[in-house]
Design an enzyme around this catalytic site. Structure first.
Site, mmCIF file in Angstrom:
data_model
loop_
_atom_site.group_PDB
_atom_site.id
_atom_site.type_symbol
_atom_site.label_atom_id
_atom_site.label_comp_id
_atom_site.label_asym_id
_atom_site.label_seq_id
_atom_site.Cartn_x
_atom_site.Cartn_y
_atom_site.Cartn_z
ATOM 1 N N LYS A 1 0.840 -1.211 0.000
ATOM 2 C CA LYS A 1 0.000 0.000 0.000
ATOM 3 C C LYS A 1 0.872 1.258 0.000
ATOM 4 O O LYS A 1 0.695 2.149 -0.821
ATOM 5 C CB LYS A 1 -0.911 0.031 1.244
ATOM 6 C CG LYS A 1 -1.827 -1.164 1.374
ATOM 7 C CD LYS A 1 -2.718 -1.076 2.620
ATOM 8 C CE LYS A 1 -1.977 -1.155 3.930
ATOM 9 N NZ LYS A 1 -1.385 -2.481 4.231
ATOM 10 N N ARG B 1 -10.117 0.607 8.700
ATOM 11 C CA ARG B 1 -9.625 -0.739 8.959
ATOM 12 C C ARG B 1 -10.689 -1.637 9.551
ATOM 13 O O ARG B 1 -10.418 -2.802 9.856
ATOM 14 C CB ARG B 1 -8.481 -0.651 9.947
ATOM 15 C CG ARG B 1 -7.154 -0.786 9.245
ATOM 16 C CD ARG B 1 -6.089 -0.544 10.258
ATOM 17 N NE ARG B 1 -4.909 -1.282 9.935
ATOM 18 C CZ ARG B 1 -3.854 -0.711 9.341
ATOM 19 N NH1 ARG B 1 -3.882 0.538 8.973
ATOM 20 N NH2 ARG B 1 -2.793 -1.423 9.113
ATOM 21 N N ARG C 1 10.974 -1.039 11.265
ATOM 22 C CA ARG C 1 9.840 -0.683 12.125
ATOM 23 C C ARG C 1 9.733 -1.656 13.298
ATOM 24 O O ARG C 1 9.974 -2.846 13.139
ATOM 25 C CB ARG C 1 8.538 -0.759 11.301
ATOM 26 C CG ARG C 1 8.104 0.581 10.751
ATOM 27 C CD ARG C 1 7.007 0.476 9.729
ATOM 28 N NE ARG C 1 5.820 -0.270 10.121
ATOM 29 C CZ ARG C 1 4.717 -0.354 9.380
ATOM 30 N NH1 ARG C 1 4.652 0.284 8.227
ATOM 31 N NH2 ARG C 1 3.685 -1.062 9.771
HETATM 32 P P1 AP5 Z 1 4.725 -1.541 1.917
HETATM 33 O O1 AP5 Z 1 4.363 -0.800 0.709
HETATM 34 O O2 AP5 Z 1 5.455 -0.826 2.985
HETATM 35 O O3 AP5 Z 1 3.463 -2.327 2.510
HETATM 36 P P2 AP5 Z 1 2.113 -1.806 3.193
HETATM 37 O O4 AP5 Z 1 0.983 -2.470 2.518
HETATM 38 O O5 AP5 Z 1 2.113 -0.329 3.287
HETATM 39 O O6 AP5 Z 1 2.272 -2.512 4.588
HETATM 40 P P3 AP5 Z 1 2.185 -1.933 6.074
HETATM 41 O O7 AP5 Z 1 2.954 -2.900 6.918
HETATM 42 O O8 AP5 Z 1 2.582 -0.504 6.133
HETATM 43 O O9 AP5 Z 1 0.710 -2.085 6.375
HETATM 44 P P4 AP5 Z 1 0.045 -2.087 7.719
HETATM 45 O O10 AP5 Z 1 -1.342 -1.898 7.351
HETATM 46 O O11 AP5 Z 1 0.345 -3.281 8.555
HETATM 47 O O12 AP5 Z 1 0.783 -0.902 8.518
HETATM 48 P P5 AP5 Z 1 0.387 0.628 8.794
HETATM 49 O O13 AP5 Z 1 1.620 1.416 8.820
HETATM 50 O O14 AP5 Z 1 -0.713 1.033 7.920
HETATM 51 O O15 AP5 Z 1 5.579 -2.822 1.440
HETATM 52 C C1 AP5 Z 1 6.089 -3.759 2.371
HETATM 53 C C2 AP5 Z 1 7.475 -4.219 1.900
HETATM 54 O O16 AP5 Z 1 7.347 -4.971 0.684
HETATM 55 C C3 AP5 Z 1 8.431 -3.057 1.583
HETATM 56 O O17 AP5 Z 1 9.708 -3.406 2.002
HETATM 57 C C4 AP5 Z 1 8.368 -2.925 0.047
HETATM 58 O O18 AP5 Z 1 9.585 -2.463 -0.490
HETATM 59 C C5 AP5 Z 1 8.077 -4.367 -0.386
HETATM 60 N N1 AP5 Z 1 7.227 -4.431 -1.590
HETATM 61 C C6 AP5 Z 1 6.165 -3.619 -1.896
HETATM 62 N N2 AP5 Z 1 5.603 -3.989 -3.070
HETATM 63 C C7 AP5 Z 1 6.318 -5.073 -3.506
HETATM 64 C C8 AP5 Z 1 6.224 -5.898 -4.681
HETATM 65 N N3 AP5 Z 1 5.298 -5.691 -5.614
HETATM 66 N N4 AP5 Z 1 7.109 -6.909 -4.802
HETATM 67 C C9 AP5 Z 1 8.084 -7.123 -3.851
HETATM 68 N N5 AP5 Z 1 8.218 -6.359 -2.732
HETATM 69 C C10 AP5 Z 1 7.339 -5.346 -2.555
HETATM 70 O O19 AP5 Z 1 -0.172 0.518 10.267
HETATM 71 C C11 AP5 Z 1 0.680 0.204 11.331
HETATM 72 C C12 AP5 Z 1 -0.098 0.119 12.635
HETATM 73 O O20 AP5 Z 1 -0.691 1.401 12.930
HETATM 74 C C13 AP5 Z 1 -1.273 -0.872 12.666
HETATM 75 O O21 AP5 Z 1 -0.849 -2.204 12.945
HETATM 76 C C14 AP5 Z 1 -2.124 -0.268 13.784
HETATM 77 O O22 AP5 Z 1 -1.579 -0.567 15.052
HETATM 78 C C15 AP5 Z 1 -1.964 1.235 13.549
HETATM 79 N N6 AP5 Z 1 -3.015 1.763 12.630
HETATM 80 C C16 AP5 Z 1 -2.826 2.315 11.414
HETATM 81 N N7 AP5 Z 1 -4.000 2.652 10.849
HETATM 82 C C17 AP5 Z 1 -4.955 2.306 11.745
HETATM 83 C C18 AP5 Z 1 -6.376 2.371 11.737
HETATM 84 N N8 AP5 Z 1 -7.060 2.881 10.692
HETATM 85 N N9 AP5 Z 1 -7.045 1.902 12.825
HETATM 86 C C19 AP5 Z 1 -6.393 1.412 13.885
HETATM 87 N N10 AP5 Z 1 -5.054 1.294 13.957
HETATM 88 C C20 AP5 Z 1 -4.335 1.747 12.898
HETATM 89 MG MG MG Z 2 2.217 1.078 4.852
#
Ligand code: AP5
Ligand code: MG
Ligand code: ZN
Length: 214
Positions: free
Chosen positions: A13, A88, A160
């Protein structure tokens, strides 16, 4: 254009959002990034959010919803936004619908990045982030030119605190239970755009653009 990007942890994402907002000239609103900034600044909200994030649990709805509302009311959101990581669960989706309605906006599409579960742990645990500009890399799939250093700004790369196997597995479990039902929620409203995320990063971008601009 007002868009939402969803998918399990590690689906790509953030990687796609970073490029998509540049191409479309819209504002990136990532709740995960907002919490990480608040943690870095040491605010009260950041400290509270960190307890949940480190365990891979969701931060309580009232905290997230308040933060997103405030962000959507800022003037740059009116020219278009890409929400990443919000909503979410169904409660957050309903709150978003109401908020957008109250400011005369609506969603144009929901990009759903689909990646097989077995690839997700490797993607998340191999991710590295720039401490200065937040750009994201991967130790195997998106290597920086110089190890440990950001290509964009020369900042230091770090892992992270929720990118360890235990927290990632918990995030995947919570995704299945709380977030995945949103696929039905947005399918019913005719907004879902399924994108194969198990391809090269550039090819995923190409498919997203074809899908939302056609
Ligand atoms: P990346 O693009 O970073 O993945 P992502 O989908 O953004 O994954 P996240 O881990 O950020 O999602 P998340 O939802 O768990 O975390 P968030 O920060 O939103 O890619 C991942 C890796 O793969 C990278 O190294 C990239 O280079 C590689 N990659 C990408 N595309 C690729 C491809 N095509 N092929 C190969 N490699 C690839 O949330 C974190 C925390 O915040 C949550 O757990 C929660 O505690 C809190 N939080 C956030 N939003 C909310 C909400 N709305 N409600 C409640 N809690 C929340
Ligand atoms: Mg992300
Ligand atoms: Zn950087």
């Amino acid at each position: 254009m007002n868009l939402l990007i969803m998918g399990p942890p590690g689906a790509g994402k953030g990687t796609q959002a970073e490029e998509l907002v540049k191409r479309l000239g819209i504002t990136h609103i990532s709740t995960g990034d907002m919490f990480r900034s608040a943690i870095k600044e040491g605010t009260e909200m950041g400290l509270k959010a960190k307890e949940y994030m480190d365990k891979g649990e969701l931060v309580p709805d009232y905290v997230v919803v308040g933060m997103v509302k405030e962000r959507l009311f800022q003037s740059d959101s009116v020219c278009g936004f890409l929400l990443d990581g919000f909503p979410r669960n169904v409660v957050q989706a309903e709150e978003l619908d109401e908020t957008l309605k109250s400011i005369g906006l609506s969603l144009n599409g929901v990009i759903n990045i689909v990646v097989p579960r077995e690839k997700l742990v490797e993607r998340a645990t191999g991710r590295r982030i720039c401490r200065t500009c937040g750009a994201s890399y991967h130790v195997s799939f998106k290597k920086p030119r110089e190890e440990g250093i950001c290509d964009n700004c020369g900042g230091e790369l770090y892992q992270r605190s929720d990118d360890n196997e235990t927290a990632v597995n918990n995030r995947l479990y919570i995704y299945e239970a709380s977030t995945k039902p949103l696929i039905d929620y947005y399918t019913t409203r005719g907004l879902i755009r399924n994108i194969d995320g198990d391809q090269d990063i550039d090819k995923v971008m190409e498919d997203i653009l074809k899908n939302i601009c056609s």
